[in-house]
Design an enzyme around this catalytic site. Structure first.
Site, short mmCIF file in Angstrom:
data_model
loop_
_atom_site.label_atom_id
_atom_site.label_comp_id
_atom_site.label_asym_id
_atom_site.label_seq_id
_atom_site.Cartn_x
_atom_site.Cartn_y
_atom_site.Cartn_z
N THR A 23 0.81 -1.23 0.00
CA THR A 23 0.00 0.00 0.00
C THR A 23 0.84 1.27 0.00
O THR A 23 0.32 2.35 0.27
CB THR A 23 -0.95 0.04 1.22
OG1 THR A 23 -0.16 0.06 2.43
CG2 THR A 23 -1.90 -1.15 1.23
N TRP A 24 2.13 1.16 -0.28
CA TRP A 24 2.98 2.35 -0.28
C TRP A 24 2.43 3.36 -1.28
O TRP A 24 2.09 3.02 -2.41
CB TRP A 24 4.42 1.96 -0.64
CG TRP A 24 5.39 3.08 -0.51
CD1 TRP A 24 5.48 4.00 0.49
CD2 TRP A 24 6.45 3.40 -1.42
NE1 TRP A 24 6.52 4.86 0.27
CE2 TRP A 24 7.14 4.53 -0.90
CE3 TRP A 24 6.89 2.83 -2.62
CZ2 TRP A 24 8.23 5.10 -1.54
CZ3 TRP A 24 7.97 3.41 -3.26
CH2 TRP A 24 8.63 4.52 -2.72
N ASP A 52 -0.16 -5.26 3.38
CA ASP A 52 0.94 -4.61 4.10
C ASP A 52 0.78 -3.09 4.04
O ASP A 52 0.56 -2.52 2.98
CB ASP A 52 2.28 -5.00 3.46
CG ASP A 52 3.45 -4.29 4.12
OD1 ASP A 52 3.89 -4.75 5.18
OD2 ASP A 52 3.91 -3.26 3.57
N TYR A 57 3.04 5.55 5.70
CA TYR A 57 2.46 5.70 4.36
C TYR A 57 1.29 6.68 4.40
O TYR A 57 0.25 6.41 5.00
CB TYR A 57 1.98 4.35 3.82
CG TYR A 57 3.04 3.27 3.72
CD1 TYR A 57 4.40 3.57 3.78
CD2 TYR A 57 2.68 1.95 3.55
CE1 TYR A 57 5.35 2.57 3.67
CE2 TYR A 57 3.62 0.95 3.44
CZ TYR A 57 4.96 1.27 3.51
OH TYR A 57 5.91 0.26 3.41
N HIS A 115 9.86 -0.60 11.35
CA HIS A 115 10.06 -0.29 9.93
C HIS A 115 11.54 -0.33 9.52
O HIS A 115 11.87 -0.79 8.43
CB HIS A 115 9.46 1.09 9.62
CG HIS A 115 8.96 1.22 8.22
ND1 HIS A 115 7.91 2.02 7.87
CD2 HIS A 115 9.37 0.66 7.07
CE1 HIS A 115 7.70 1.95 6.57
NE2 HIS A 115 8.58 1.12 6.07
N GLN A 167 10.95 -7.99 6.69
CA GLN A 167 10.54 -7.46 5.39
C GLN A 167 11.71 -6.67 4.79
O GLN A 167 12.20 -5.73 5.42
CB GLN A 167 9.31 -6.57 5.53
CG GLN A 167 8.79 -6.07 4.20
CD GLN A 167 7.54 -5.22 4.34
OE1 GLN A 167 7.46 -4.12 3.78
NE2 GLN A 167 6.55 -5.72 5.07
N TYR A 195 9.54 -6.64 -0.41
CA TYR A 195 8.89 -5.42 -0.90
C TYR A 195 9.55 -4.96 -2.20
O TYR A 195 10.66 -5.35 -2.52
CB TYR A 195 8.86 -4.33 0.15
CG TYR A 195 10.14 -3.61 0.52
CD1 TYR A 195 10.69 -2.63 -0.30
CD2 TYR A 195 10.77 -3.86 1.74
CE1 TYR A 195 11.84 -1.94 0.05
CE2 TYR A 195 11.93 -3.17 2.11
CZ TYR A 195 12.46 -2.22 1.26
OH TYR A 195 13.60 -1.54 1.62
N LEU A 198 8.84 -5.57 -8.08
CA LEU A 198 9.02 -5.17 -9.48
C LEU A 198 10.07 -4.08 -9.61
O LEU A 198 10.19 -3.44 -10.65
CB LEU A 198 7.68 -4.71 -10.08
CG LEU A 198 6.52 -5.71 -9.93
CD1 LEU A 198 5.26 -5.16 -10.57
CD2 LEU A 198 6.89 -7.07 -10.54
#
Length: 281
Positions: A23-24, A52, A57, A115, A167, A195, A198
């Site tokens: 959801t960044w 996530d 964010y 984080h 993560q 994370y 792509l």
């Protein structure tokens, strides 16, 4: 008809599909909210139940988007959120978690992460995590952007061995964790959440990957996600605000790469041959 999404198992025995949703950058523009919510709901419908997010964010906006998306179907979702290092004192972690719970509109977070490392002692953060877990406000806790030395230090503090996930940045173009961090976590039953699978969209335009994808009648994104599916103990969390792209991501789980396919990907995107500094974005 889809093949089932493979699952990985957390230390507490919960099974979670290896393809989730990120959801960044969600929750930042009001006009985009409806599309973001719809994309997450389509993902849930397709079995991508891990979502996530983080307090960082959209300054809580992404958590509010997630709360809207899972409204009325909370029990279907596995929600991951994160506390900022600047808030990760014992009292600060608890206060941050309370804010996240309000943003999410829920009474519990399935997995709560630090984080990245900051100035507060790990022992304080872990103590807060354990307190939140005892209160039922989080069901498990973990970390993000921790390398092997960080993980070893974490396990040396009281209750640090209860870490449930790490993560990190991981994709075809950034495979450094395969040298040591991924095997270290795998040997200890700690799932790795990948994370930016792509590479912030760069892999979509890689000429070699485009050609490989064409041979499979697939998209570059689908091949990149199918590659990560072959990595044991890895959960992938691509972010999209498009329902169509969510469906495309899900279809990537139906691609089964052969040993020959993987060898070709290794040629184009070589695995590491030495220890590499953990990459972070």
């Amino acid at each position: 008809m889809h093949d089932p999404i493979p699952a990985t198992t957390f230390p507490d025995g919960r099974n979670v599909p290896v393809l989730g949703q990120g959801t960044w950058r969600m929750g930042e523009i009001r006009a985009k909210a409806a599309g973001e919510i719809r994309s997450l709901q389509v993902g849930l419908d397709l079995g991508m139940t891990l979502i996530d997010t983080a307090e960082m964010y959209g300054d809580g906006g992404a958590e509010r988007i997630v709360g809207e998306a899972v409204h009325g179907r909370r029990d279907e979702a596995f929600i991951v959120s994160k506390v900022l290092p600047s808030n990760a004192s014992r009292s600060g972690t608890i206060a941050a978690c309370e804010r996240s719970l309000r943003n999410l509109g829920t009474d519990r977070i399935d997995l709560y992460l630090l984080h990245w490392r900051g100035g507060h002692p790990l022992a304080e953060t872990v103590a807060a995590f354990e307190e939140l877990k005892k209160a039922g406000k989080i069901l498990a806790w973990g970390v993000s952007n921790f390398d092997v030395d960080d993980m070893r230090e974490l396990q040396s503090v009281p209750d640090g061995g209860n870490v449930a996930a790490n993560q990190v940045l991981y994709n075809l173009a950034r495979r450094g964790i395969e040298y040591d961090l991924l095997p270290w976590c795998r040997d200890r039953g700690v799932p790795v959440m990948a994370y930016s699978p792509l590479d912030e969209g760069r892999l979509l335009h890689d000429a070699d990957l485009v050609q490989i994808a064409k041979a499979h009648q697939a998209t570059p994104a689908q091949i990149a996600l199918a590659f990560l599916k072959t990595r044991s103990g890895v959960i992938t969390i691509p972010k999209t605000a498009s329902a169509e792209r969510a469906r495309e991501n899900r279809d990537g789980m139906d691609i089964h790469l052969t040993a020959e396919n993987l060898a070709e990907l290794d040629r184009v995107f070589p695995p590491p041959r030495r220890k590499m500094r953990l990459e972070v974005i």
